[in-house]
Write a protein that holds these residues in place. Structure first.
Motif, PDB file in Angstrom:
ATOM      1  N   ASP A 162       5.791  -9.458  -8.679  1.00  0.00           N
ATOM      2  CA  ASP A 162       6.933  -8.488  -9.068  1.00  0.00           C
ATOM      3  C   ASP A 162       6.862  -7.896 -10.352  1.00  0.00           C
ATOM      4  OD1 ASP A 162       9.527  -7.999  -8.462  1.00  0.00           O
ATOM      5  OD2 ASP A 162      10.297  -9.513  -9.961  1.00  0.00           O
ATOM      6  N   LEU A 177       5.424  -9.949  -3.411  1.00  0.00           N
ATOM      7  CA  LEU A 177       6.773  -9.929  -4.377  1.00  0.00           C
ATOM      8  C   LEU A 177       6.899 -10.789  -5.421  1.00  0.00           C
ATOM      9  CD1 LEU A 177       9.301  -8.541  -1.590  1.00  0.00           C
ATOM     10  CD2 LEU A 177       8.688  -7.276  -3.633  1.00  0.00           C
ATOM     11  N   ARG A 206       7.696  -2.070  -4.556  1.00  0.00           N
ATOM     12  CA  ARG A 206       8.741  -3.383  -4.392  1.00  0.00           C
ATOM     13  C   ARG A 206       9.750  -2.979  -3.078  1.00  0.00           C
ATOM     14  NH1 ARG A 206       8.840  -3.910 -10.194  1.00  0.00           N
ATOM     15  NH2 ARG A 206      11.075  -3.105  -9.942  1.00  0.00           N
TER      16      ARG A 206
END
Length: 470
Positions: free
Chosen positions: A276, A272, A284
């Motif tokens: 991201d 993450l 996610r």
């Protein structure tokens, strides 16, 4: 029964007293026969003196019996055989009678005295056996070394006649004044181990038979002390083995079962952070849900470890109140629905099921652990059934699974801490504490839990709780 050790014969009847009694017996018999000497034959008189010798031997012992025979010989010759008041005899044949009488009286007296000694020895041996049996019976249930030594002290004082009893080395040794008695020291020895030394003080010198009895009593006490010591060593060894087993299982749990969710959480969080901007929103969210699910799993594993440690330490505290088992089952079913997103549990409770005294939070945890185990092996499209019933004076909960049947030899072990099945099914779960914790909680409630076969295949976990005791 009079204690032969606390009142020895020498203190009751002295040697001088016994010999004086011999003189009195012979003198009394001679006085009684003197006016009848002309009417009785020598054979009659010799038999009466022989009887007196036998009675004296049995009553007073060997020495007095010999004196009785000799005094009878001279009294017979001097007072009752012509010519009177002289040791001479008219008929030489009577001299032979007198000599034969003396020999027969001496032999008979010795035999009677020997029989008396044998009877006394048999009685003494029986008394010794009685004392040893009583001591052994009293020592058998004792598990405290101090109590064992106290029982031996009581027997030595009350049964053997000691005035002081101490154990060396000890700070509680009582000083004995000079001339207060005869001290005897006996080792409390069992095999190659010495558990101390017994010091017993007696008011008179100790005979050999009494010393052997004292040594036998000390030996019995030493065996009891050795038994207590070996039992304590076995308990320590068992506790160390259990602690080592628990330590090994905990290390296994920390090294494998706990590290797995930690690794997944760390990897998902790193992805993450690093990806991201490049990850689609769906991925996610999937990583975030993975982190949350693994964190929940980690929380349950740590909680199970803490709960097991509290159960083994006896620190589980109950807050028992009247509650409805159906409410507990409903909470567990709702929790399973949130976790799996589907209805995987069916409830089967009668409307008239009475309230049962238990700790709501602990019983919910126990039932949840059992249900989690059942859900792991429940086939797709089937539901685990939680059924409530009344069985005599107990409430009965059944968690019915329709998966694989548990082998008979595993049913008694499946709820042991950290148990892993041989067929590899346990890799689906965690560290193997859920069922052990459930059993511990149920047993704290004075209930029971076991496994039965589900008709058609599967395993049914049965929990019973007493209806009374709120």
């Amino acid at each position: 029964m009079q204690n032969p050790y606390t009142a020895p014969r020498s203190t009751i009847r002295s040697m001088a007293g016994r010999y004086l009694m011999t003189l009195a017996v012979v003198g009394s018999l001679t006085l009684a026969l003197w006016p009848l000497r002309d009417r009785l034959t020598n054979a009659n008189i010799s038999l009466l003196y022989m009887l007196a010798t036998l009675i004296t031997a049995v009553w007073l012992g060997a020495g007095p019996s010999v004196l009785t025979a000799i005094l009878s010989f001279f009294s017979f010759n001097f007072f009752l055989v012509r010519p009177y008041y002289t040791l001479a005899v008219e008929d030489p044949r009577e001299l032979i009678d007198l000599v034969v009488f003396l020999a027969a009286a001496l032999i008979a007296g010795r035999l009677a005295a020997y029989a008396r000694q044998q009877a006394e020895a048999a009685g003494l041996n029986a008394r010794q056996q009685e004392i040893l049996y009583g001591l052994t019976s009293a020592l058998n249930p004792l598990t405290d070394p101090a109590a064992i030594r106290a029982e031996l002290r009581r027997v030595v004082i009350e049964q053997l006649g000691a005035t002081h009893v101490d154990y060396l080395p000890s700070r509680a040794v009582t000083p004995v004044p000079e001339g207060a008695g005869n001290a005897v020291f006996v080792l409390l020895e069992a095999g190659e181990t010495i558990h101390g030394t017994l010091r017993a003080v007696f008011p008179h010198p100790l005979p050999a038979s009494q010393f052997r009895l004292l040594s036998a009593c000390a030996g019995q006490a030493a065996l009891a002390l050795q038994r207590v010591e070996l039992t304590a060593q076995a308990q320590r060894s068992r506790a160390l083995a259990e602690a080592d087993q628990l330590k090994t299982a905990l290390l296994h749990a920390v090294s494998h079962d706990l590290r797995t969710p930690i690794t997944i959480i760390k990897t998902s969080a790193a992805n993450l952070d690093a990806l991201d901007d490049r990850l689609p929103p769906a991925e996610r969210r999937e990583l975030a849900r993975t982190v949350e699910a693994q964190a929940d799993l980690l929380d349950r594993l740590v909680g199970n470890l803490l709960d097991m440690s509290r159960l083994q330490a006896g620190a589980m505290v109950l807050h028992r109140e009247l509650n409805a088992l159906e409410e507990v089952a409903g909470d567990v079913a709702a929790e399973a629905f949130r976790r799996y997103g589907a209805e995987r549990i069916a409830l089967d409770f009668p409307d008239d099921l009475p309230l049962t005294p238990f700790d709501y939070g602990l019983m919910r945890q126990a039932l949840s652990n059992v249900v989690d185990n059942a859900l792991r092996y429940e086939p797709a499209g089937r539901r685990v059934i939680i059924r409530g019933r009344v069985a005599g004076d107990s409430a009965r909960l059944e968690v019915i699974n329709h998966g694989p049947t548990i082998p008979a030899d595993e049913k008694s072990r499946i709820m042991e801490p950290f148990y892993q099945s041989r067929d590899g099914r346990s890799v689906v779960g965690g560290v193997g504490l859920g069922l052990a914790i459930a059993r511990g909680i149920v047993e704290v409630h004075r209930g029971a839990v076991w496994v039965e076969d589900t008709p058609g295949g599967g395993a049914t976990f049965v929990i019973t709780l007493p209806q009374e005791g709120a």
